[in-house]
Write an enzyme that holds these catalytic residues in place. Structure first.
Site, PDB file in Angstrom:
ATOM      1  N   GLY A 103      37.240  63.953  -6.461  1.00 22.77           N
ATOM      2  CA  GLY A 103      36.970  65.119  -5.636  1.00 22.77           C
ATOM      3  C   GLY A 103      37.601  65.047  -4.254  1.00 22.77           C
ATOM      4  O   GLY A 103      37.279  65.836  -3.380  1.00 22.77           O
ATOM      5  N   SER A 139      40.741  63.515  -9.424  1.00 24.54           N
ATOM      6  CA  SER A 139      41.757  64.459  -8.922  1.00 24.54           C
ATOM      7  C   SER A 139      42.922  64.680  -9.888  1.00 24.54           C
ATOM      8  O   SER A 139      44.074  64.810  -9.476  1.00 24.54           O
ATOM      9  CB  SER A 139      42.270  64.013  -7.549  1.00 24.54           C
ATOM     10  OG  SER A 139      41.191  63.999  -6.613  1.00 24.54           O
ATOM     11  N   GLU A 194      28.743  59.580  -9.393  1.00 30.56           N
ATOM     12  CA  GLU A 194      27.778  60.412  -8.648  1.00 30.56           C
ATOM     13  C   GLU A 194      26.355  60.111  -9.103  1.00 30.56           C
ATOM     14  O   GLU A 194      25.416  60.124  -8.306  1.00 30.56           O
ATOM     15  CB  GLU A 194      28.128  61.898  -8.836  1.00 30.56           C
ATOM     16  CG  GLU A 194      29.366  62.265  -8.031  1.00 30.56           C
ATOM     17  CD  GLU A 194      30.204  63.384  -8.621  1.00 30.56           C
ATOM     18  OE1 GLU A 194      29.702  64.135  -9.490  1.00 30.56           O
ATOM     19  OE2 GLU A 194      31.375  63.506  -8.220  1.00 30.56           O
ATOM     20  N   GLU A 198      37.365  55.769 -13.339  1.00 25.52           N
ATOM     21  CA  GLU A 198      37.367  56.749 -12.259  1.00 25.52           C
ATOM     22  C   GLU A 198      37.181  56.051 -10.911  1.00 25.52           C
ATOM     23  O   GLU A 198      36.032  55.811 -10.485  1.00 25.52           O
ATOM     24  CB  GLU A 198      36.226  57.749 -12.443  1.00 25.52           C
ATOM     25  CG  GLU A 198      36.313  58.567 -13.713  1.00 25.52           C
ATOM     26  CD  GLU A 198      35.599  59.906 -13.533  1.00 25.52           C
ATOM     27  OE1 GLU A 198      36.263  60.935 -13.708  1.00 25.52           O
ATOM     28  OE2 GLU A 198      34.414  59.924 -13.190  1.00 25.52           O
ATOM     29  N   GLY A 229      37.323  66.856 -13.197  1.00 24.65           N
ATOM     30  CA  GLY A 229      36.217  67.501 -12.500  1.00 24.65           C
ATOM     31  C   GLY A 229      36.611  68.886 -12.018  1.00 24.65           C
ATOM     32  O   GLY A 229      36.654  69.850 -12.768  1.00 24.65           O
ATOM     33  N   GLY A 230      36.948  68.983 -10.733  1.00 23.34           N
ATOM     34  CA  GLY A 230      37.255  70.263 -10.101  1.00 23.34           C
ATOM     35  C   GLY A 230      38.209  71.150 -10.895  1.00 23.34           C
ATOM     36  O   GLY A 230      37.960  72.354 -11.051  1.00 23.34           O
ATOM     37  N   HIS A 232      28.386  58.141 -14.509  1.00 22.46           N
ATOM     38  CA  HIS A 232      29.303  58.736 -13.535  1.00 22.46           C
ATOM     39  C   HIS A 232      28.965  58.199 -12.141  1.00 22.46           C
ATOM     40  O   HIS A 232      27.795  57.987 -11.829  1.00 22.46           O
ATOM     41  CB  HIS A 232      29.199  60.264 -13.575  1.00 22.46           C
ATOM     42  CG  HIS A 232      30.289  60.917 -12.792  1.00 22.46           C
ATOM     43  ND1 HIS A 232      30.240  61.027 -11.428  1.00 22.46           N
ATOM     44  CD2 HIS A 232      31.472  61.448 -13.178  1.00 22.46           C
ATOM     45  CE1 HIS A 232      31.366  61.613 -11.008  1.00 22.46           C
ATOM     46  NE2 HIS A 232      32.123  61.882 -12.049  1.00 22.46           N
ATOM     47  N   ASN A 287      34.490  67.933 -16.799  1.00 24.83           N
ATOM     48  CA  ASN A 287      33.152  67.670 -16.270  1.00 24.83           C
ATOM     49  C   ASN A 287      32.854  68.734 -15.210  1.00 24.83           C
ATOM     50  O   ASN A 287      33.334  68.649 -14.095  1.00 24.83           O
ATOM     51  CB  ASN A 287      33.131  66.256 -15.673  1.00 24.83           C
ATOM     52  CG  ASN A 287      31.851  65.947 -14.923  1.00 24.83           C
ATOM     53  OD1 ASN A 287      30.856  66.674 -15.042  1.00 24.83           O
ATOM     54  ND2 ASN A 287      31.858  64.869 -14.157  1.00 24.83           N
ATOM     55  N   TRP A 288      32.063  69.713 -15.602  1.00 20.98           N
ATOM     56  CA  TRP A 288      31.786  70.833 -14.686  1.00 20.98           C
ATOM     57  C   TRP A 288      30.882  70.437 -13.523  1.00 20.98           C
ATOM     58  O   TRP A 288      30.756  71.187 -12.557  1.00 20.98           O
ATOM     59  CB  TRP A 288      31.101  71.965 -15.448  1.00 20.98           C
ATOM     60  CG  TRP A 288      31.984  72.755 -16.355  1.00 20.98           C
ATOM     61  CD1 TRP A 288      33.288  72.508 -16.682  1.00 20.98           C
ATOM     62  CD2 TRP A 288      31.612  73.959 -17.047  1.00 20.98           C
ATOM     63  NE1 TRP A 288      33.744  73.472 -17.538  1.00 20.98           N
ATOM     64  CE2 TRP A 288      32.742  74.368 -17.775  1.00 20.98           C
ATOM     65  CE3 TRP A 288      30.438  74.706 -17.130  1.00 20.98           C
ATOM     66  CZ2 TRP A 288      32.722  75.517 -18.574  1.00 20.98           C
ATOM     67  CZ3 TRP A 288      30.429  75.839 -17.927  1.00 20.98           C
ATOM     68  CH2 TRP A 288      31.561  76.235 -18.637  1.00 20.98           C
ATOM     69  N   LYS A 289      30.182  69.335 -13.658  1.00 19.91           N
ATOM     70  CA  LYS A 289      29.184  68.938 -12.650  1.00 19.91           C
ATOM     71  C   LYS A 289      28.175  70.085 -12.455  1.00 19.91           C
ATOM     72  O   LYS A 289      27.889  70.804 -13.393  1.00 19.91           O
ATOM     73  CB  LYS A 289      29.874  68.507 -11.353  1.00 19.91           C
ATOM     74  CG  LYS A 289      30.971  67.467 -11.630  1.00 19.91           C
ATOM     75  CD  LYS A 289      31.537  66.831 -10.413  1.00 19.91           C
ATOM     76  CE  LYS A 289      32.604  65.827 -10.836  1.00 19.91           C
ATOM     77  NZ  LYS A 289      33.191  65.109  -9.708  1.00 19.91           N
TER      78      LYS A 289
HETATM   79  P1  PGA Z   1      37.650  65.382  -9.848  1.00 20.39           P
HETATM   80  O1  PGA Z   1      36.384  64.723 -10.551  1.00 20.39           O
HETATM   81  O2  PGA Z   1      38.655  65.702 -10.950  1.00 20.39           O
HETATM   82  O3  PGA Z   1      37.136  66.617  -9.178  1.00 20.39           O
HETATM   83  O4  PGA Z   1      38.209  64.381  -8.909  1.00 20.39           O
HETATM   84  C1  PGA Z   1      36.527  63.833 -11.625  1.00 20.39           C
HETATM   85  C2  PGA Z   1      35.158  63.373 -12.083  1.00 20.39           C
HETATM   86  O5  PGA Z   1      34.297  63.138 -11.235  1.00 20.39           O
HETATM   87  O6  PGA Z   1      34.895  63.224 -13.288  1.00 20.39           O
END
Ligand code: PGA
Length: 248
Positions: free
Chosen positions: A173, A213, A96, A167, A234-235, A94, A9-11
């Site tokens: 993050g 993470s 966010e 999640e 994510g990251g 998600h 997930n590049w966001k």
């Molecule tokens: P993260 O994000 O790996 O940076 O913690 C995961 C996500 O939000 O899908």
């Protein structure tokens, strides 16, 4: 045997040029059929990434969709538009989006139905806050999120076309990963909830990812847990770390 699914997930990261460079650089090293590999770029980069991964086993995913077919919804993206770039998956719900864009369980459910109608597989995110965990409210909360997201969705779709991503918000993050035992416990809990809502066959077939993470140093342990069928990354999906996670 459930096939693992590892999605990046590049966001809100990468321009077209950056996306082009990055995907060209890693694509041969994540082109496997041992796990399902999905890249979820921002909407601007979807088409370019789709072109680059054509002919590989890598699948394209989006990060959001609107539940209406088309029309006056400024700034939104329809499922047909995602189809036009050959998206096979779409992340919905998600944390966010729930937090910053008021995405409710009801909206998640509508989005899931629209995606299924178009043969795009929803990756439905659920997860509790630290406060909910500490108060012991997480089970009821997660169970409600799952139930609401799947409302009126057919057994066949839940069995074959839905992915759930557990999640925990406190692990996204933050660099704090749920321990593999915590992640396993909740993925198993979600599977048992699905067993109650549907039946054994659905519960044993649905894929449940962990996200929060995930990095090369913990991917192997997490992905080897019995009820964890993949990762939503994510990251670490923005760097070479994604290659290491896919090849865990
Ligand atoms: P993260 O994000 O790996 O940076 O913690 C995961 C996500 O939000 O899908």
């Amino acid at each position: 045997m459930r096939k693992k699914i590892i999605a990046g997930n590049w966001k809100m990261n990468y321009t077209i040029t950056e996306a082009d460079n990055f995907v060209n650089e890693i694509k041969d090293r994540i082109n496997t059929d041992e796990v399902d590999v999905v890249i979820c770029p921002n909407n601007i980069c979807l088409e370019r990434v789709s072109d680059i991964i054509e002919g590989t086993n890598i699948k394209l995913g989006a990060q959001n969709v609107h539940y209406e077919e088309k029309g006056a919804f400024t700034g939104e993206t329809s499922a047909n538009m995602l189809l036009s770039v050959d998206a096979k998956y779409c992340i919905i719900g998600h944390s966010e989006r729930r937090q910053y864009f008021c995405e409710t369980d009801e909206i998640v459910n509508k989005k899931a139905k629209k995606l299924l109608e178009k043969n795009i597989k929803p990756i439905i995110c659920v997860g509790e806050t630290l406060e909910q965990r500490e108060k012991g409210e997480l089970y009821e909360f997660i169970s409600t999120q799952v139930k609401n997201a799947l409302k009126d969705i057919s057994e066949d779709d839940v069995k074959n076309n839905i992915v759930i991503a557990y999640e925990p918000i406190w692990a996204i993050g933050t660099g704090v990963t749920a321990t593999s035992m915590q992640a396993q416990e909740m993925c198993k809990y979600i599977r048992e909830e699905i067993r109650k809502l549907y039946n054994n066959a659905v519960a044993e077939n649905i894929r449940i990812q962990y996200g929060g993470s995930v990095k090369p140093s913990n991917a192997n342990e997490i992905l080897n847990m019995e009820d964890i069928d993949g990762a939503l990354v994510g990251g670490a999906s923005l760097t070479d770390d994604f290659v290491a996670i896919v090849n865990y």
